[in-house]
Design an enzyme around this catalytic site. Structure first.
Site, PDB file in Angstrom:
ATOM      1  N   HIS A 166       0.822  -1.224   0.000  1.00 22.98           N
ATOM      2  CA  HIS A 166       0.000   0.000   0.000  1.00 22.98           C
ATOM      3  C   HIS A 166       0.852   1.269   0.000  1.00 22.98           C
ATOM      4  O   HIS A 166       0.329   2.366  -0.181  1.00 22.98           O
ATOM      5  CB  HIS A 166      -0.927   0.032   1.219  1.00 22.98           C
ATOM      6  CG  HIS A 166      -1.950  -1.056   1.209  1.00 22.98           C
ATOM      7  ND1 HIS A 166      -2.778  -1.281   0.147  1.00 22.98           N
ATOM      8  CD2 HIS A 166      -2.261  -2.003   2.142  1.00 22.98           C
ATOM      9  CE1 HIS A 166      -3.573  -2.321   0.417  1.00 22.98           C
ATOM     10  NE2 HIS A 166      -3.263  -2.774   1.608  1.00 22.98           N
ATOM     11  N   ASP A 201      -2.681 -10.555  -2.638  1.00 22.54           N
ATOM     12  CA  ASP A 201      -3.225 -10.183  -1.332  1.00 22.54           C
ATOM     13  C   ASP A 201      -4.703  -9.794  -1.539  1.00 22.54           C
ATOM     14  O   ASP A 201      -5.098  -9.405  -2.635  1.00 22.54           O
ATOM     15  CB  ASP A 201      -2.409  -8.991  -0.807  1.00 22.54           C
ATOM     16  CG  ASP A 201      -2.800  -8.571   0.591  1.00 22.54           C
ATOM     17  OD1 ASP A 201      -2.121  -8.987   1.551  1.00 22.54           O
ATOM     18  OD2 ASP A 201      -3.793  -7.806   0.737  1.00 22.54           O
ATOM     19  N   HIS A 203      -6.179  -7.222  -0.574  1.00 22.87           N
ATOM     20  CA  HIS A 203      -6.304  -5.783  -0.820  1.00 22.87           C
ATOM     21  C   HIS A 203      -5.589  -5.386  -2.115  1.00 22.87           C
ATOM     22  O   HIS A 203      -4.529  -5.936  -2.428  1.00 22.87           O
ATOM     23  CB  HIS A 203      -5.688  -4.997   0.341  1.00 22.87           C
ATOM     24  CG  HIS A 203      -6.353  -5.253   1.654  1.00 22.87           C
ATOM     25  ND1 HIS A 203      -5.896  -6.210   2.535  1.00 22.87           N
ATOM     26  CD2 HIS A 203      -7.447  -4.691   2.219  1.00 22.87           C
ATOM     27  CE1 HIS A 203      -6.689  -6.209   3.610  1.00 22.87           C
ATOM     28  NE2 HIS A 203      -7.628  -5.305   3.445  1.00 22.87           N
ATOM     29  N   ASP A 290      -4.950 -12.791   3.392  1.00 27.83           N
ATOM     30  CA  ASP A 290      -6.170 -12.202   3.952  1.00 27.83           C
ATOM     31  C   ASP A 290      -7.395 -12.434   3.074  1.00 27.83           C
ATOM     32  O   ASP A 290      -8.483 -11.967   3.394  1.00 27.83           O
ATOM     33  CB  ASP A 290      -5.978 -10.718   4.305  1.00 27.83           C
ATOM     34  CG  ASP A 290      -5.133  -9.969   3.314  1.00 27.83           C
ATOM     35  OD1 ASP A 290      -4.849 -10.516   2.231  1.00 27.83           O
ATOM     36  OD2 ASP A 290      -4.759  -8.815   3.603  1.00 27.83           O
TER      37      ASP A 290
HETATM   38 ZN   LIG Z   1      -4.076  -7.244   2.628  1.00 28.38          ZN
END
Ligand SMILES: [Zn+2]
Length: 359
Positions: A166, A201, A203, A290
């Site tokens: 991120h 991932d 995200h 995740d």
């Molecule tokens: Zn994540």
């Protein structure tokens, strides 16, 4: 296969992050690394300590004004009257996000609270005593894995913590302070003409996307939960395909909430096919767990078995792979997910080697 990790990476121990209007207990806890190390031990893989590369590899993608802030924020924070336990922002500057623009200029003032708002993009990136040291060591781990592949290794695993995907060039968010996958990809460009990053991932790999959005020498692909419903919300849609020279070299593959293994693996397969069509010579695989049905942050329902199949898809690309650790917060499953993923990837590598021997 080789694997890397530095014990300093466990020193970063955040105390809180903002969730649903309350400061919640942290999910990126040091125990994560212990479970992942257990998985490597189960596979009989000896973990190597990366050399101290200093700031060099991080500075290849992050501007000095940002790294200076990360390094100095905590000692400066201690000088504030009535300060809290960790550095956290209370202001968020507006930025137009113009894709034609590269990283922002330095913060227009060196006042600490202004810089904290400028460089920390959300309330999930507290800085405390060891944050900078852990984040920098995490970049060393990614760098050592990239170097192993440049020395001829087929598969290298970087147990990065804190995660990186991120993080923008000059902004920390979402538990990420320095972008390990981007650092590895940039490093690999020394020896390889075309590098791809595949991020699986849960995200969107928004930071990694932005690093290479205007470039065609590094293709970025992210398979993630549809950001209409899920953090990081503001990017990750299929229409984001790159800009300028980079047009056509970014691919986003969103997964609907509650998707299961079939949808997830179809996404990974589609990403792998795009990377093959691009002609990548080496892959950075940003690996999170995740998406797992048991993860406290999960909005999809992937099970442990799917990680072996995802590993097989990655292995079938038939190019060297640097696996960089991203998220995954359910302590009871992350070790199994890593183990399955590496078994899937390395079995195909072994199979290919056997075939080569027969020839
Ligand atoms: Zn994540």
């Amino acid at each position: 296969m080789r694997a890397f990790y530095h014990p300093d990476q466990a020193l970063h121990s955040p105390k809180q992050f903002m969730r649903f209007g309350r400061l919640a207990d942290p999910t990126d806890i040091p125990a994560r690394t212990e479970r992942l190390l257990d998985a490597l031990a189960n596979l009989g893989i000896e973990v190597e300590t990366p050399p101290d590369y200093g700031r060099g590899p991080a500075a290849a993608v992050h501007p000095a004004h940002y790294l200076d802030y990360l390094e100095t924020a905590y000692p400066r924070w201690l000088e504030l009257p009535d300060h809290g336990p960790e550095v956290l922002p209370n202001t968020f500057p507006y930025w137009n996000g113009d894709p034609a623009k590269d990283a922002r200029p330095p913060c227009p003032t060196d006042q600490l609270l202004a810089q904290t708002g400028y460089y920390l993009g959300d309330l999930a990136v507290p800085i405390s005593e060891f944050t900078y040291r852990s984040a920098l060591r995490s970049t060393h781990t990614a760098t050592a894995a990239a170097d192993a592949v440049m020395e001829g290794e087929t598969l290298a695993y970087a147990l990065c913590r804190p995660s990186g995907h991120h993080c923008r060039a000059d902004r920390a968010t979402g538990f990420c302070y320095m972008n390990n996958a981007a650092i590895a990809a940039q490093r690999l460009r020394t020896n390889f003409g075309k590098v791809a990053v595949l991020d699986i991932d849960a995200h969107h790999g928004d930071g990694t996307q932005e690093f290479f959005y205007r470039r065609k020498d590094v293709m970025t692909v992210s398979v993630h939960v549809d950001t209409d419903y899920y953090n990081p919300f503001f990017t990750g849609r299929p229409h984001e395909t790159g800009h300028g020279e980079g047009e056509g070299y970014n691919l986003n593959i969103p997964l609907a909430p509650h998707s299961g293994n079939d949808t997830f693996l179809a996404g990974v397969q589609a990403g792998a096919e795009a990377i093959k069509a691009y002609g990548a010579e080496v892959l950075v695989l940003a690996l999170g767990y995740d998406t797992h049905v048991d993860d406290p942050l999960s909005l999809v329902e992937v099970t442990t078995d799917a990680f072996r199949k995802a590993g097989e898809i990655v292995g079938s690309l038939d190019i060297p792979v640097v696996v960089v650790q991203e998220g995954g917060y359910q302590i009871s499953v992350i070790g199994d997910c890593l183990e399955e993923f590496l078994r899937g990837t390395s079995e195909l590598v072994r199979e290919r080697l056997r075939l080569q021997e027969k020839r």
